[in-house]
Scaffold this active site. Structure first.
Site, PDB file in Angstrom:
ATOM      1  N   ILE A 101       0.868  -1.164   0.000  1.00 39.51           N
ATOM      2  CA  ILE A 101       0.000   0.000   0.000  1.00 39.51           C
ATOM      3  C   ILE A 101       0.909   1.220   0.000  1.00 39.51           C
ATOM      4  CG2 ILE A 101      -0.237  -0.183   2.522  1.00 39.51           C
ATOM      5  CD1 ILE A 101      -2.918   1.242   2.307  1.00 39.51           C
ATOM      6  N   SER A 102       0.698   2.134  -0.930  1.00 40.32           N
ATOM      7  CA  SER A 102       1.587   3.292  -1.080  1.00 40.32           C
ATOM      8  C   SER A 102       1.459   4.233   0.113  1.00 40.32           C
ATOM      9  CB  SER A 102       1.247   4.063  -2.358  1.00 40.32           C
ATOM     10  OG  SER A 102       1.498   3.275  -3.488  1.00 40.32           O
TER      11      SER A 102
END
Length: 206
Positions: A48-49
């Site tokens: 997840i960025s």
């Protein structure tokens, strides 16, 4: 406030990011880091960025409520949930079935009913639903902008994607504007690090 200080000025983007609970998309092991400005593992070798990159990419895409948007790489579903709050309809593609199942459950939990999902190869886009007003790619193309995705972007549309090597090196985040004649105009935004945009589907994708 941190996002605002670092250049995310679009009030609509900031408000949506405040309303979407990031901890819902983070694995139990990393719950205490849900709001840290760093990428976190989500399984299947994906991440997840970090919130800043999500905010900057979303702002650069310039989405509004009339638009039909394609996302390549559903992952945890966090970026998709933010885009869904900003656009009319979101189409999102994931190559890992276990990730997509979990993301779909999160969409239901949040009451997001304008998201359409599919298991597939992001390199080929979603031709049955093309063209799209906006396209966001959350995995790095190795050397160039995939022509298949550019073909699915409407004239006047915008695509955001990282391009470059993935072996521990920075990639360039690109903003691609397709003009009314179908020509692509490319702007380099800033360096990022994303997982690679891989062709095909994983073996045993159950």
């Amino acid at each position: 406030m941190e996002l605002r200080r670092q250049g995310v000025a679009d009030q609509r983007v900031l408000e949506v990011m405040e309303r979407i609970p990031r901890e819902l998309f983070v694995e139990d092991l990393y719950q205490d880091q849900s709001y840290a400005n760093r990428a976190l593992p989500i399984g299947c070798g994906q991440t997840i960025s970090q919130p800043l990159v999500v905010g900057q990419m979303t702002q650069a895409l310039q989405v509004d409520k009339r638009m039909k948007v394609l996302e390549i790489g559903t992952g945890s579903g966090y970026q998709a949930s933010i885009l869904a709050k900003l656009c009319r309809r979101l189409y999102t593609i994931e190559r890992h079935r276990p990730l997509l199942r979990v993301a779909e459950a999160r969409f239901r939990q949040l009451g997001l009913h304008n998201i359409h999902t599919i298991i597939g190869d992001g390199n080929r886009g979603w031709p049955e639903q093309a063209p799209f007003d906006r396209i966001m790619v959350t995995a790095a193309a190795a050397r160039e902008i995939p022509q298949t995705l550019l073909d699915q972007l409407k004239p006047g549309g915008i695509m955001i994607l990282p391009v470059g090597p993935t072996a521990g090196q920075d990639q360039d985040l690109l903003r691609v504007l397709k003009d009314e004649d179908g020509q692509a105009h490319v702007e380099r935004l800033f360096p990022v690090r994303f997982v690679p945009l891989v062709e095909g589907l994983p073996v045993g994708n159950g």
